[in-house]
Design an enzyme around this catalytic site. Structure first.
Site, PDB file in Angstrom:
ATOM      1  N   ARG A 163       0.837  -1.214   0.000  1.00  0.00           N
ATOM      2  CA  ARG A 163       0.000   0.000   0.000  1.00  0.00           C
ATOM      3  C   ARG A 163       0.869   1.261   0.000  1.00  0.00           C
ATOM      4  NH1 ARG A 163      -2.088  -3.831  -1.013  1.00  0.00           N
ATOM      5  NH2 ARG A 163      -3.950  -4.796  -0.161  1.00  0.00           N
ATOM      6  N   SER A 235     -11.037  -0.511   3.196  1.00  0.00           N
ATOM      7  CA  SER A 235     -10.181  -0.875   4.329  1.00  0.00           C
ATOM      8  C   SER A 235      -9.538   0.379   4.921  1.00  0.00           C
ATOM      9  CB  SER A 235      -9.099  -1.857   3.878  1.00  0.00           C
ATOM     10  OG  SER A 235      -9.675  -3.056   3.430  1.00  0.00           O
ATOM     11  N   GLU A 333      -4.681   3.068   6.479  1.00  0.00           N
ATOM     12  CA  GLU A 333      -4.437   2.986   5.035  1.00  0.00           C
ATOM     13  C   GLU A 333      -4.983   4.216   4.327  1.00  0.00           C
ATOM     14  OE1 GLU A 333      -5.940   0.024   1.472  1.00  0.00           O
ATOM     15  OE2 GLU A 333      -5.327  -0.856   3.372  1.00  0.00           O
TER      16      GLU A 333
END
Length: 337
Positions: A163, A235, A333
């Site tokens: 990520r 998420s 995130e």
């Protein structure tokens, strides 16, 4: 085609649907338009807002927002098994995946139904079900705002990680992504490493390209809320990567705790943040207008009227609870502004 807005409400431009204003927002359709904008003025504060699916606004934005709207997808060339596909930054990511699947091109199918735009995919190095954008990404075309130069960065220059990418670090505030080019294949290469994917694919009749896409779409719809109905950014937390010895001590105490390989090598493994949050009893937890989704503990949701600050308070509660129970830090995130 360029449109410009002053003091614009961002509620419909972020998937959390929080109400915040931006001083100014400009949509651009080409590198030329963007180059002219930054040549004419040098904004002290600016950012890119694409689909708004991985961002949480906690205050009004007192600067310039630029938004790509060009959304063309095209095959650049085809040699034997390799097919190069270019997607402009404003293309919907899942439209790109559907486009490739309909043409029999393997590589992006495991990333089906991830919300957002194609230009945002390299920034976050989006991933799901054993695949990441970097697996098929050949290059990223971007414009450097200080010089107006357009440059194509090969994938190995993008510093992709979990990520993560150079666009979140060294090039943040310096470059705007215009397009991304992917190398795909006509040879079947199914990736079925996740049990729920295998089961769903088998139920649909086997590992065809369309069946894999359909299986993943079904799984995601069963677990993740529709942003049109419930504000969220997918998420909210990353899966933590920890030392293998520490993970094994945790697993001795919690035998059902899942462990996954890490890109960082054999001495480090990845834990499932959703499992940790669930075991803390927070799945389905609600505090006023914000909550933890009842089907997926990684997802924080806006039940209606929540502020970005309220979402952050809940996120900190989740992080603190996981840390106190498991001794594990989970990072966010989502891009917080």
């Amino acid at each position: 085609m360029k449109r410009e807005f002053q003091r614009i409400d961002l509620r419909d431009r972020n998937s959390f649907h929080v109400v915040q204003l931006a001083d100014r927002l400009v949509e651009f359709d080409s590198a030329e338009e963007l180059r002219e904008l930054f040549a004419r003025e040098r904004p002290e504060k600016w950012m890119v807002l694409s689909g708004g699916n991985n961002i949480l606004f906690t205050r009004d934005y007192d600067g310039l927002i630029v938004t790509p709207v060009a959304d063309r997808i095209a095959i650049l060339d085809e040699r034997d098994d390799r097919v190069r596909v270019r997607a402009e930054a404003g293309a919907e990511w899942d439209d790109l995946v559907a486009w490739t699947v309909d043409r029999g091109l393997w590589g992006l199918e495991n990333l089906s139904l991830i919300p957002g735009k194609a230009g945002a995919a390299p920034v976050q190095n989006i991933g799901a079900y054993g695949a990441e954008a970097k697996d098929c990404l050949e290059s990223v075309e971007c414009l450097f705002t200080e010089t107006g130069a357009v440059e194509t960065l090969a994938a190995d220059r993008c510093a992709f990680g979990y990520r993560d990418s150079i666009f979140k670090r060294e090039l943040k505030g310096r470059a705007v992504i215009l397009s991304a080019t992917f190398v795909l294949s006509r040879t079947p290469r199914p990736r079925l490493g996740y049990g729920d994917v295998i089961r769903e694919v088998e139920a649909l009749g086997g590992a065809t390209l369309h069946n894999i896409r359909e299986a993943i779409c079904r799984i995601r719809r069963s677990k993740l809320p529709d942003t049109a109905e419930l504000g969220n950014a997918g998420s909210f937390f990353k899966n933590p990567v920890v030392e293998r010895a520490f993970a094994e001590r945790l697993k001795a105490e919690w035998p059902d705790m899942p462990l996954y390989p890490s890109d960082e090598g054999g001495e480090r493994v990845k834990l499932a943040a959703g499992w940790l949050i669930d075991r803390c009893g927070l799945k389905g937890y609600r505090r006023g207008a914000v909550g933890v989704h009842e089907k997926q503990a990684l997802v924080l949701v806006n039940h209606g009227g929540a502020t970005g600050g309220e979402v952050i308070e809940l996120a900190r509660l989740v992080q603190r609870t996981v840390r106190e129970r498991f001794g594990v830090e989970i990072d966010t995130e989502v891009n917080i502004v």
